[in-house]
Write a protein that holds these residues in place. Structure first.
Motif, PDB file in Angstrom:
ATOM      1  N   ALA A   1       0.864  -1.176   0.000  1.00  0.00           N
ATOM      2  CA  ALA A   1       0.000   0.000   0.000  1.00  0.00           C
ATOM      3  C   ALA A   1       0.899   1.224   0.000  1.00  0.00           C
ATOM      4  O   ALA A   1       1.725   1.392   0.903  1.00  0.00           O
ATOM      5  N   ASP A   2       0.760   2.065  -1.016  1.00  0.00           N
ATOM      6  CA  ASP A   2       1.568   3.275  -1.129  1.00  0.00           C
ATOM      7  C   ASP A   2       0.675   4.425  -1.571  1.00  0.00           C
ATOM      8  O   ASP A   2      -0.193   4.255  -2.434  1.00  0.00           O
TER       9      ASP A   2
ATOM     10  N   VAL B   1      10.842  -1.852   4.652  1.00  0.00           N
ATOM     11  CA  VAL B   1      10.492  -0.647   3.905  1.00  0.00           C
ATOM     12  C   VAL B   1      10.168   0.470   4.897  1.00  0.00           C
ATOM     13  O   VAL B   1       9.355   0.296   5.809  1.00  0.00           O
ATOM     14  N   PHE B   2      10.811   1.637   4.692  1.00  0.00           N
ATOM     15  CA  PHE B   2      10.646   2.772   5.599  1.00  0.00           C
ATOM     16  C   PHE B   2      10.126   3.973   4.818  1.00  0.00           C
ATOM     17  O   PHE B   2      10.756   4.404   3.844  1.00  0.00           O
ATOM     18  N   PRO B   3       8.997   4.530   5.239  1.00  0.00           N
ATOM     19  CA  PRO B   3       8.444   5.691   4.534  1.00  0.00           C
ATOM     20  C   PRO B   3       9.255   6.953   4.846  1.00  0.00           C
ATOM     21  O   PRO B   3      10.046   6.976   5.795  1.00  0.00           O
ATOM     22  N   PRO B   4       9.057   8.005   4.064  1.00  0.00           N
ATOM     23  CA  PRO B   4       9.693   9.284   4.392  1.00  0.00           C
ATOM     24  C   PRO B   4       9.358   9.699   5.828  1.00  0.00           C
ATOM     25  O   PRO B   4       8.263   9.419   6.324  1.00  0.00           O
ATOM     26  N   TYR B   5      10.314  10.329   6.459  1.00  0.00           N
ATOM     27  CA  TYR B   5      10.243  10.811   7.838  1.00  0.00           C
ATOM     28  C   TYR B   5      10.630   9.753   8.866  1.00  0.00           C
ATOM     29  O   TYR B   5      11.012  10.092   9.981  1.00  0.00           O
ATOM     30  N   GLN B   6      10.542   8.455   8.542  1.00  0.00           N
ATOM     31  CA  GLN B   6      10.878   7.457   9.569  1.00  0.00           C
ATOM     32  C   GLN B   6      12.382   7.354   9.783  1.00  0.00           C
ATOM     33  O   GLN B   6      12.850   7.314  10.931  1.00  0.00           O
ATOM     34  N   VAL B   7      13.148   7.295   8.689  1.00  0.00           N
ATOM     35  CA  VAL B   7      14.601   7.171   8.819  1.00  0.00           C
ATOM     36  C   VAL B   7      15.329   8.238   7.997  1.00  0.00           C
ATOM     37  O   VAL B   7      16.521   8.099   7.713  1.00  0.00           O
ATOM     38  N   GLY B   8      14.620   9.274   7.632  1.00  0.00           N
ATOM     39  CA  GLY B   8      15.232  10.335   6.839  1.00  0.00           C
ATOM     40  C   GLY B   8      14.250  11.453   6.603  1.00  0.00           C
ATOM     41  O   GLY B   8      13.124  11.437   7.100  1.00  0.00           O
ATOM     42  N   SER B   9      14.665  12.414   5.835  1.00  0.00           N
ATOM     43  CA  SER B   9      13.812  13.558   5.523  1.00  0.00           C
ATOM     44  C   SER B   9      12.792  13.186   4.453  1.00  0.00           C
ATOM     45  O   SER B   9      12.869  12.116   3.834  1.00  0.00           O
ATOM     46  N   TYR B  10      11.858  14.098   4.222  1.00  0.00           N
ATOM     47  CA  TYR B  10      10.873  13.885   3.167  1.00  0.00           C
ATOM     48  C   TYR B  10      11.564  13.742   1.814  1.00  0.00           C
ATOM     49  O   TYR B  10      11.169  12.929   0.976  1.00  0.00           O
ATOM     50  N   ALA B  11      12.621  14.524   1.628  1.00  0.00           N
ATOM     51  CA  ALA B  11      13.334  14.499   0.347  1.00  0.00           C
ATOM     52  C   ALA B  11      14.041  13.167   0.116  1.00  0.00           C
ATOM     53  O   ALA B  11      14.267  12.780  -1.039  1.00  0.00           O
TER      54      ALA B  11
ATOM     55  N   GLY C   1      -3.462  19.840   4.704  1.00  0.00           N
ATOM     56  CA  GLY C   1      -2.896  21.111   5.120  1.00  0.00           C
ATOM     57  C   GLY C   1      -1.406  20.993   5.395  1.00  0.00           C
ATOM     58  O   GLY C   1      -0.842  19.898   5.455  1.00  0.00           O
ATOM     59  N   GLY C   2      -0.766  22.123   5.553  1.00  0.00           N
ATOM     60  CA  GLY C   2       0.660  22.132   5.796  1.00  0.00           C
ATOM     61  C   GLY C   2       1.454  22.294   4.515  1.00  0.00           C
ATOM     62  O   GLY C   2       0.899  22.575   3.446  1.00  0.00           O
ATOM     63  N   GLU C   3       2.755  22.095   4.630  1.00  0.00           N
ATOM     64  CA  GLU C   3       3.629  22.315   3.484  1.00  0.00           C
ATOM     65  C   GLU C   3       3.684  21.117   2.540  1.00  0.00           C
ATOM     66  O   GLU C   3       3.903  21.266   1.344  1.00  0.00           O
ATOM     67  N   GLN C   4       3.508  19.908   3.080  1.00  0.00           N
ATOM     68  CA  GLN C   4       3.679  18.710   2.264  1.00  0.00           C
ATOM     69  C   GLN C   4       2.611  17.679   2.575  1.00  0.00           C
ATOM     70  O   GLN C   4       1.964  17.717   3.625  1.00  0.00           O
ATOM     71  N   SER C   5       2.456  16.753   1.653  1.00  0.00           N
ATOM     72  CA  SER C   5       1.551  15.624   1.879  1.00  0.00           C
ATOM     73  C   SER C   5       2.162  14.669   2.898  1.00  0.00           C
ATOM     74  O   SER C   5       3.388  14.634   3.083  1.00  0.00           O
ATOM     75  N   ARG C   6       1.323  13.908   3.546  1.00  0.00           N
ATOM     76  CA  ARG C   6       1.796  12.893   4.487  1.00  0.00           C
ATOM     77  C   ARG C   6       1.836  11.553   3.770  1.00  0.00           C
ATOM     78  O   ARG C   6       0.843  11.126   3.181  1.00  0.00           O
ATOM     79  N   PRO C   7       2.980  10.868   3.782  1.00  0.00           N
ATOM     80  CA  PRO C   7       3.058   9.597   3.065  1.00  0.00           C
ATOM     81  C   PRO C   7       2.232   8.509   3.744  1.00  0.00           C
ATOM     82  O   PRO C   7       2.094   8.483   4.967  1.00  0.00           O
TER      83      PRO C   7
END
Length: 280
Positions: A130-131, A240-250, A137-143
């Motif tokens: 599932a992806d 598998v690690f989504p953005p923010y878990q082990v790094g930045s959104y980028a 709201g805010g600056e970015q979408s939440r993964p």
């Protein structure tokens, strides 16, 4: 994520033999009744073909939503129920955010995009990914990210906590995953050609995110994919690690793969035959 077969019984009548009473000769014994015919074994009716799950599309003045499923996800109703439960949860969070938002002229539209795709499909294991993302709201979408490992014969999910039940084993797994993530981080930073002081600062900040997101507990590794060999055995696990878990959104989604020989000593005995290098 059926009609029951009708059962039919064969009734056998017993034929009586007529005996003549016109003379006084001894009556002949009646012929034995024919043996009852045994009913043929009942064969259950074949289940109806699986219904393909319908994709969901909703568009309003406040939000837009799209959820898609694999076309044959209905082969396993229990698995499909799990996928829908996850999708319903994401949709519920979106609608709650829409309800809480006050009317604002020019406010951005909220949205949810979620796709379920098949990673692996074998007679014993089916893996669905599932992806997606949601914006409230805010600056970015939440993964949005999850993995569903379905045991076909047992008709249930297999969680990371069940697969590795010993708490001490997660220390070993966490240590190896961290080692690989830190190595990949160093390679990315070196490719940027940063000055020594800046490089050190980046490694410290990003390294702290890695350590925080890989705490030695099952929840840190809940999203995993069995990597199957040609004979259907598990040759490795891909975490598998989504953005923010082990790094930045980028940094995006990151993965670490551990081979069966590394994992096998830590796998619960009942699941070890599923792994490469074992019999069963």
């Amino acid at each position: 994520m059926m009609s029951a077969a009708s059962r039919q019984w064969v009734m056998v009548g017993v034929l009586a033999c007529a005996v003549s009473a016109c003379d006084r000769a001894p009556q002949q014994p009646a012929a034995p009744a024919p043996a009852a015919v045994e009913a043929a074994p009942t064969v259950p009716a074949a289940p109806p073909p699986a219904t393909a799950p319908e994709d969901v599309v909703e568009t309003t003045s406040d939000y837009v939503l799209g959820i898609s499923y694999p076309g044959d996800a209905g082969r396993y109703p229990g698995l499909l129920a799990e996928l829908r439960r996850y999708a319903d949860g994401a949709r519920g969070e979106l609608l709650a955010a829409v309800a809480d938002r006050k009317a604002q002229p020019g406010a951005p539209m909220y949205d949810l995009t979620l796709g379920f795709t098949k990673v692996s499909d074998s007679p014993s294991i089916v893996v669905i990914a599932a992806d997606g993302s949601t914006f409230t709201g805010g600056e970015q979408s939440r993964p949005l990210l999850a993995r569903f490992v379905w045991l076909v014969k047992e008709n249930r999910l297999l969680t990371a906590a069940e697969l590795v039940p010993d708490a001490a084993s997660w220390n070993t797994i966490s240590g190896e995953v961290r080692r690989q993530l830190h190595m990949a981080l160093a390679q990315r930073v070196d490719a940027d050609g940063l000055a020594v002081v800046e490089r050190k600062a980046v490694l410290q900040r990003a390294g702290a995110l890695i350590d925080a997101g890989t705490q030695p507990k099952p929840d840190s590794f809940a999203s995993y994919e069995p990597v199957l060999t040609r004979d259907g055995k598990i040759g490795a696990l891909r975490f598998v690690f989504p953005p923010y878990q082990v790094g930045s959104y980028a940094d995006g989604t990151q993965t670490v793969q551990l081979s069966a020989d590394v994992l096998l000593p830590h796998i619960a005995p009942r699941y070890r035959p599923m792994f490469a290098g074992t019999t069963g």
